[in-house]
Write a protein that holds these residues in place. Structure first.
Motif, mmCIF file in Angstrom:
data_model
loop_
_atom_site.group_PDB
_atom_site.id
_atom_site.type_symbol
_atom_site.label_atom_id
_atom_site.label_comp_id
_atom_site.label_asym_id
_atom_site.label_seq_id
_atom_site.Cartn_x
_atom_site.Cartn_y
_atom_site.Cartn_z
ATOM 1 N N ASP A 255 -8.143 -9.339 -19.935
ATOM 2 C CA ASP A 255 -9.158 -9.324 -18.726
ATOM 3 C C ASP A 255 -8.618 -10.455 -17.721
ATOM 4 O OD1 ASP A 255 -9.782 -11.577 -20.647
ATOM 5 O OD2 ASP A 255 -12.088 -11.671 -20.054
ATOM 6 N N GLU A 256 -7.495 -10.251 -17.591
ATOM 7 C CA GLU A 256 -6.746 -11.586 -16.750
ATOM 8 C C GLU A 256 -6.063 -10.300 -15.367
ATOM 9 O OE1 GLU A 256 -4.390 -14.337 -18.493
ATOM 10 O OE2 GLU A 256 -5.692 -14.740 -19.996
ATOM 11 N N ALA A 257 -6.547 -10.453 -14.070
ATOM 12 C CA ALA A 257 -6.127 -9.773 -13.313
ATOM 13 C C ALA A 257 -4.694 -10.211 -12.487
ATOM 14 C CB ALA A 257 -6.889 -9.178 -12.283
ATOM 15 N N GLU A 258 -3.656 -9.412 -12.540
ATOM 16 C CA GLU A 258 -2.586 -9.976 -11.941
ATOM 17 C C GLU A 258 -2.482 -9.776 -10.610
ATOM 18 O OE1 GLU A 258 0.750 -9.079 -14.291
ATOM 19 O OE2 GLU A 258 -0.358 -9.231 -16.066
ATOM 20 N N GLN A 259 -1.407 -10.425 -9.798
ATOM 21 C CA GLN A 259 -1.291 -10.195 -8.153
ATOM 22 C C GLN A 259 -0.068 -10.483 -7.751
ATOM 23 O OE1 GLN A 259 -3.832 -12.795 -5.791
ATOM 24 N NE2 GLN A 259 -4.258 -13.880 -7.605
ATOM 25 N N LYS A 260 0.442 -9.678 -6.883
ATOM 26 C CA LYS A 260 1.906 -9.763 -6.576
ATOM 27 C C LYS A 260 1.890 -10.590 -5.144
ATOM 28 C CE LYS A 260 3.550 -5.475 -7.164
ATOM 29 N NZ LYS A 260 2.548 -4.958 -8.396
ATOM 30 N N GLY A 261 0.754 -10.796 -4.542
ATOM 31 C CA GLY A 261 0.855 -11.686 -3.388
ATOM 32 C C GLY A 261 0.213 -11.064 -2.059
ATOM 33 N N THR A 262 0.045 -9.608 -1.785
ATOM 34 C CA THR A 262 -0.420 -9.285 -0.476
ATOM 35 C C THR A 262 -1.862 -9.663 -0.366
ATOM 36 O OG1 THR A 262 -0.659 -7.191 -1.482
ATOM 37 C CG2 THR A 262 1.176 -7.401 -0.343
ATOM 38 N N GLY A 263 -2.665 -9.863 -1.421
ATOM 39 C CA GLY A 263 -4.048 -10.182 -1.103
ATOM 40 C C GLY A 263 -4.079 -11.629 -0.719
ATOM 41 N N ARG A 264 -3.310 -12.493 -1.363
ATOM 42 C CA ARG A 264 -3.315 -13.769 -0.854
ATOM 43 C C ARG A 264 -2.898 -13.755 0.357
ATOM 44 N NH1 ARG A 264 -0.372 -15.382 -5.365
ATOM 45 N NH2 ARG A 264 1.495 -15.248 -4.426
ATOM 46 N N TRP A 265 -1.789 -13.319 0.766
ATOM 47 C CA TRP A 265 -1.185 -13.352 2.150
ATOM 48 C C TRP A 265 -2.444 -12.966 3.175
ATOM 49 C CZ3 TRP A 265 3.797 -9.826 1.526
ATOM 50 C CH2 TRP A 265 4.654 -10.371 0.757
ATOM 51 N N THR A 266 -3.189 -11.802 2.685
ATOM 52 C CA THR A 266 -4.094 -11.400 3.742
ATOM 53 C C THR A 266 -5.192 -12.680 4.076
ATOM 54 O OG1 THR A 266 -4.232 -9.385 2.714
ATOM 55 C CG2 THR A 266 -5.986 -9.836 4.415
ATOM 56 N N VAL A 267 -5.463 -13.468 2.856
ATOM 57 C CA VAL A 267 -6.485 -14.658 3.022
ATOM 58 C C VAL A 267 -5.662 -15.772 3.928
ATOM 59 C CG1 VAL A 267 -7.781 -16.241 1.893
ATOM 60 C CG2 VAL A 267 -7.698 -13.771 1.020
ATOM 61 N N GLN A 268 -4.383 -16.050 3.631
ATOM 62 C CA GLN A 268 -3.827 -17.089 4.378
ATOM 63 C C GLN A 268 -3.733 -16.623 5.834
ATOM 64 O OE1 GLN A 268 -0.232 -16.784 2.096
ATOM 65 N NE2 GLN A 268 -0.726 -18.603 0.806
ATOM 66 N N SER A 269 -3.503 -15.605 5.977
ATOM 67 C CA SER A 269 -3.547 -15.173 7.427
ATOM 68 C C SER A 269 -4.790 -15.192 8.212
ATOM 69 C CB SER A 269 -2.807 -13.458 7.626
ATOM 70 O OG SER A 269 -3.406 -12.931 8.638
ATOM 71 N N ALA A 270 -5.767 -14.863 7.488
ATOM 72 C CA ALA A 270 -7.170 -14.795 7.787
ATOM 73 C C ALA A 270 -7.719 -16.468 8.133
ATOM 74 C CB ALA A 270 -8.206 -14.271 6.780
ATOM 75 N N LEU A 271 -7.151 -17.189 7.382
ATOM 76 C CA LEU A 271 -7.519 -18.562 7.425
ATOM 77 C C LEU A 271 -6.610 -18.917 8.860
ATOM 78 C CD1 LEU A 271 -6.968 -20.118 3.945
ATOM 79 C CD2 LEU A 271 -9.062 -19.814 5.238
#
Ligand code: 6PG
Length: 476
Positions: A255-271
């Motif tokens: 139960d550990e969800a991985e991520q390649k980065g696009t979600g994190r980029w979305t949040v960084q851009s939103a900030l």
């Protein structure tokens, strides 16, 4: 209309896109760093269309007719730059390079500037739909000049998914606009999946239902307002049994969800843009929390929960409340994503047609959902709408479900079930509709400790209170 195109990078996405192009009658010139992949593709699927395998990059470029049209299908980041650096010097004025990877949009802006200066066209192209979509019809989000789109648009439209006779491909805007909207698409995808996971968790923990039973609930939900690809495949995953152990598939997966980065980029851009995409941010953070194995293990030993047993009398009513919470939170996630697109377009000077974007997300892509038709309608009818939530249809849909939404969030809090997606979406909704927010207190605190000034409700201007003196107010 058949055309000729070069595809470089023949891992699964590239190979499937090449096959899709060939199946639509285009001549596809193939290249891959190691020729073995090129040969394997021709060997396995050569009969599907007109493939021209090439070996070296020089051979690849020479085989293509001018203006050359090349799509790069390699990993985002340094590998994409490496391919561009190798190919671009061999190209001639007017040739078109497309990048079909999940590039960071600021990289696309940089590459567009550099390649335009060399007389080349660069089309940063978001492609969604995974392996299956690449082969059978993805949603395609190309960004670049209108001139470049004229050269490659028809080709891309010919291989896209089709909904109501319309291809799921549109010229999104200049420069990095295509990869920007693809990034936000992925952010919404993160939020959507987090909400789905919370709904599953609530049904399991609240009602003790088995994964397969919950799969049936999702299959049922897929026939209504929630109808979408992600809801459909949730039913499939939940109903799946592990062949080795006979246990539900979801119980044998870590139960550990991985991520390649696009979600994190979305949040960084939103900030950077100052857009509150709280649902997307919570989804990214929930994945991060799931991966903090050591902290989770330590906390499991010592942090107490409420010690309650969730006693739900009316099971059907609870299932319906979870559905309402899911739908309302999903509407919030899409509203936040489109808000980011609106602000991004404004900030970077891109003319993004949000109705057209919603239409091309109706098919092929991971977040395809029936209600995107409604979203497209909103942006067509009310081009100046500031948030989807105030549109009549969505306002009614969310407010009709708010009772269930509130019950679910309150019940989850009371019984110790984490619902960051549902909870933050509800807070966003309540924050937006609040007549007064406690932000006025924050302004007061800022003014006290840092003389940061504030504005008043009853007159124009900025003010400061002499906190350390006599409490008198002075114009700032
Ligand atoms: C798509 C998907 C695709 C990919 C995600 C997965 O639109 O086809 O979004 O781009 O599957 O990037 O992302 P994570 O590995 O970060 O979940």
């Amino acid at each position: 209309m058949s055309d000729q195109i070069g595809v470089t990078g023949l891992a699964v996405m590239g190979a499937n896109l090449a096959r899709n192009l060939a199946r639509h009658g285009h001549q596809v010139v193939l290249h891959n760093r190691s020729q073995a992949r090129t040969d394997a593709l021709v060997e396995a699927h050569g009969s599907e269309g007109d493939f021209v395998p090439t070996g070296s990059v020089a051979d690849f470029v020479q085989t293509l007719q001018r203006p050359r049209k090349i799509i790069i299908m390699v990993k985002a980041g340094a590998p994409t730059d490496a391919v561009i650096d190798e190919i671009a010097p061999l190209l001639e004025e007017g040739d078109v390079l497309m990048d079909g990877g999940n590039a960071l949009f600021t990289d696309t802006v940089r590459r567009t500037e550099a390649l335009t200066a060399q007389g080349l066209h660069f089309v940063g192209t978001g492609i969604s739909g995974g392996e299956e979509g690449a082969l059978n019809g993805p949603s395609i989000m190309p960004g670049g000049s209108a001139e470049a789109y004229e050269l490659v648009g028809p080709l891309l439209e010919s291989i896209a998914a089709v909904v109501d006779g319309e291809p799921c491909c549109t010229h999104v805007g200049e420069s990095g606009a295509g990869h920007f909207v693809k990034m936000v698409h992925n952010g919404i995808e993160y939020a959507d999946m987090q909400l789905i996971a919370e709904a599953y968790d609530l049904l399991r923990q609240g009602l003790g239902m088995s994964p397969a039973e919950i799969g049936d609930v999702f299959a049922d939900w897929n026939t209504g307002d929630l109808s979408s690809y992600l809801i459909e495949i949730t039913a499939q995953v939940l109903r799946h049994t592990d062949a080795e152990t006979g246990a539900p598939f979801v119980d044998v997966v870590v139960d550990e969800a991985e991520q390649k980065g696009t979600g994190r980029w979305t949040v960084q851009s939103a900030l950077d843009l100052g857009v509150p995409v709280s649902g997307i941010a919570e989804a990214v953070f929930a994945r991060a929390l799931s991966g903090h194995r050591e902290q989770r293990r330590a906390a499991q030993q010592v942090l107490p929960g409420p010690g309650t047993t969730w006693d739900i009398d009316d099971r059907d009513a609870f299932v319906e409340s979870v559905r309402q919470a899911l739908y309302a939170s999903k509407v919030v996630a899409y509203a936040q994503g489109f808000d980011q697109i609106t602000q991004g377009a404004d900030q970077y000077g891109w003319d993004i047609d949000r109705a057209a974007l919603a239409r091309i997300w109706r098919g092929g892509c991971i977040i395809r959902a029936d209600f995107l038709d409604r979203i497209a309608q909103v942006f067509t009818d009310e081009p100046d709408v500031t948030t989807l939530l105030t549109n009549d249809y969505f306002r009614a849909a969310v407010s009709a479900g708010q009772e269930g939404w509130r019950q679910v969030v309150a019940g989850a809090a009371r019984n110790g079930v984490p619902v960051p997606g549902f909870g933050s979406a509800l807070s966003y909704y309540d924050g937006l509709r609040a007549e007064r927010l406690p932000a006025s207190l924050i302004q007061g605190l800022r003014d006290l400790f840092g003389a940061h000034t504030y504005q008043r409700v009853d007159k124009e201007g900025s003010f400061h209170t002499m906190w350390g003196e006599d409490g008198r107010e002075v114009p700032a």
